[in-house]
Design a protein around this motif. Structure first.
Motif, PDB file in Angstrom:
ATOM      1  N   ASN A 199     -91.005  28.523  -5.420  1.00  0.00           N
ATOM      2  CA  ASN A 199     -92.062  28.469  -6.437  1.00  0.00           C
ATOM      3  C   ASN A 199     -91.751  29.382  -7.617  1.00  0.00           C
ATOM      4  OD1 ASN A 199     -93.282  26.693  -4.737  1.00  0.00           O
ATOM      5  ND2 ASN A 199     -94.838  28.117  -3.995  1.00  0.00           N
ATOM      6  N   TYR A 200     -91.162  30.522  -7.325  1.00  0.00           N
ATOM      7  CA  TYR A 200     -90.775  31.429  -8.410  1.00  0.00           C
ATOM      8  C   TYR A 200     -89.715  30.769  -9.295  1.00  0.00           C
ATOM      9  CZ  TYR A 200     -89.197  35.564 -10.901  1.00  0.00           C
ATOM     10  OH  TYR A 200     -88.862  36.446 -11.896  1.00  0.00           O
ATOM     11  N   ILE A 201     -88.730  30.170  -8.650  1.00  0.00           N
ATOM     12  CA  ILE A 201     -87.661  29.512  -9.425  1.00  0.00           C
ATOM     13  C   ILE A 201     -88.246  28.351 -10.237  1.00  0.00           C
ATOM     14  CG2 ILE A 201     -85.508  28.156  -9.227  1.00  0.00           C
ATOM     15  CD1 ILE A 201     -85.038  29.781  -6.564  1.00  0.00           C
ATOM     16  N   ALA A 202     -89.120  27.575  -9.592  1.00  0.00           N
ATOM     17  CA  ALA A 202     -89.725  26.434 -10.287  1.00  0.00           C
ATOM     18  C   ALA A 202     -90.527  26.898 -11.505  1.00  0.00           C
ATOM     19  CB  ALA A 202     -90.618  25.653  -9.329  1.00  0.00           C
ATOM     20  N   ALA A 203     -91.299  27.967 -11.334  1.00  0.00           N
ATOM     21  CA  ALA A 203     -92.115  28.468 -12.451  1.00  0.00           C
ATOM     22  C   ALA A 203     -91.213  29.012 -13.552  1.00  0.00           C
ATOM     23  CB  ALA A 203     -93.067  29.545 -11.945  1.00  0.00           C
ATOM     24  N   LYS A 204     -90.201  29.759 -13.154  1.00  0.00           N
ATOM     25  CA  LYS A 204     -89.339  30.401 -14.150  1.00  0.00           C
ATOM     26  C   LYS A 204     -88.549  29.383 -14.972  1.00  0.00           C
ATOM     27  CE  LYS A 204     -85.796  33.816 -14.828  1.00  0.00           C
ATOM     28  NZ  LYS A 204     -85.093  34.981 -14.407  1.00  0.00           N
ATOM     29  N   TYR A 205     -88.132  28.310 -14.320  1.00  0.00           N
ATOM     30  CA  TYR A 205     -87.251  27.354 -15.002  1.00  0.00           C
ATOM     31  C   TYR A 205     -87.960  26.042 -15.361  1.00  0.00           C
ATOM     32  CZ  TYR A 205     -83.779  30.787 -13.945  1.00  0.00           C
ATOM     33  OH  TYR A 205     -83.096  31.972 -13.884  1.00  0.00           O
ATOM     34  N   ASN A 206     -89.294  26.128 -15.467  1.00  0.00           N
ATOM     35  CA  ASN A 206     -90.018  24.992 -16.026  1.00  0.00           C
ATOM     36  C   ASN A 206     -89.913  23.722 -15.175  1.00  0.00           C
ATOM     37  OD1 ASN A 206     -91.726  24.447 -18.042  1.00  0.00           O
ATOM     38  ND2 ASN A 206     -90.154  24.069 -19.627  1.00  0.00           N
ATOM     39  N   LEU A 207     -89.947  23.929 -13.878  1.00  0.00           N
ATOM     40  CA  LEU A 207     -89.879  22.783 -12.953  1.00  0.00           C
ATOM     41  C   LEU A 207     -91.169  22.716 -12.136  1.00  0.00           C
ATOM     42  CD1 LEU A 207     -86.208  23.390 -11.766  1.00  0.00           C
ATOM     43  CD2 LEU A 207     -86.989  21.449 -13.140  1.00  0.00           C
ATOM     44  N   TYR A 208     -92.287  23.131 -12.780  1.00  0.00           N
ATOM     45  CA  TYR A 208     -93.522  23.300 -12.016  1.00  0.00           C
ATOM     46  C   TYR A 208     -94.722  22.717 -12.757  1.00  0.00           C
ATOM     47  CZ  TYR A 208     -95.380  25.807  -7.913  1.00  0.00           C
ATOM     48  OH  TYR A 208     -95.902  26.143  -6.680  1.00  0.00           O
ATOM     49  N   GLY A 209     -94.490  21.654 -13.532  1.00  0.00           N
ATOM     50  CA  GLY A 209     -95.597  20.949 -14.183  1.00  0.00           C
ATOM     51  C   GLY A 209     -96.129  21.672 -15.399  1.00  0.00           C
TER      52      GLY A 209
END
Ligand SMILES: N[C@@H](CCC(=O)N[C@@H](CS)C(=O)NCC(=O)O)C(=O)O
Length: 221
Positions: free
Chosen positions: A73-83
């Motif tokens: 989730n951290y990686i997704a949030a940081k790299y714009n992969l989280y909607g």
């Protein structure tokens, strides 16, 4: 500038493979420190690096993160992969949790005693074909877009692509009735970052074999 993330795990897929996929898809270079022995694991435990005495652990942005999904989730949030908003994020999480349930069966499969493997394989095939893959096929069909959520790549697409490859390794016909899942896998596989990760020699880990399973069992026994 922050250095590359450092991944602490054994030299195999296990729970770290999701993290490798997501970093690779985001185009993030990472280093890996492989535990080879029980002493390597004990060392990490003793120096206080593992909050719950478990790996995966990822050093990133000055933190030592554990818990696979928190790391993802951290990686997704940081790299714009989280909607783009909390509703998209909820869908991405909901889909990813379904994938995690199936993935859990797949990732422990190589480590099961051979007497349990047949039953588990039947369960993986049945749940893939009748529960999880139809659900994701339906999502793609419902909106006709290229990606699961918000018409752009997210953590959910990356994790689903990995899962499709992994289940197909166990059952080569499993995707026969899921044309939109096949198309998604092709689309994600053709992204330059993922394409590179799928090439031989990348940090992607191979399917376990007897030798690698024994090596891992020794670390955690
Ligand atoms: N919920 C944790 C589970 C982590 C986990 O079970 N890690 C295993 C290796 S894959 C481990 O460290 N086992 C040793 C132990 O639990 O003491 C996560 O997702 O990160």
């Amino acid at each position: 500038m922050a250095g590359k993330p450092i991944l602490h795990y054994f030299d195999g897929r296990g729970r770290m493979e999701n993290i490798r996929w997501l970093l690779a898809a985001a185009g993030v270079e990472f280093e890996e420190k492989f535990m080879k022995t029980r002493e390597d694991l004990e060392k990490l435990r003793k120096d206080g690096s593992l909050m719950f005495q478990q790996v995966p652990m990822v050093e990133i942005d000055g933190m030592k993160l554990v818990q696979t999904r928190a790391i993802l989730n951290y990686i997704a949030a940081k790299y714009n992969l989280y909607g783009k908003d909390i509703k998209e994020r909820a869908l991405i999480d909901m889909y990813s949790e379904g994938m995690a349930d199936l993935n859990e069966m797949v990732l422990v499969y190589p480590y099961l005693p051979s007497s349990d493997k047949g039953g588990r394989l039947t369960q993986i095939k049945e749940k893939s074909r009748n529960r999880y893959f139809p659900a994701f096929e339906k999502v793609l069909k419902s909106h006709g877009q290229d990606y699961l959520v918000g018409n752009r790549l997210s953590k959910a697409d990356v994790l689903l692509t990995e899962l499709l490859y992994n289940v197909e390794e166990l059952d080569s016909t499993v995707l026969a009735n899921f044309p939109l899942l096949k198309a998604l896998r092709t689309r994600v596989s053709n992204l330059p970052t993922v394409k590179k990760f799928l090439q031989p020699g990348s940090q992607r880990k191979p399917l376990e074999n007897e030798e690698s399973v024994e090596a891992v069992k020794k670390i955690f026994s």
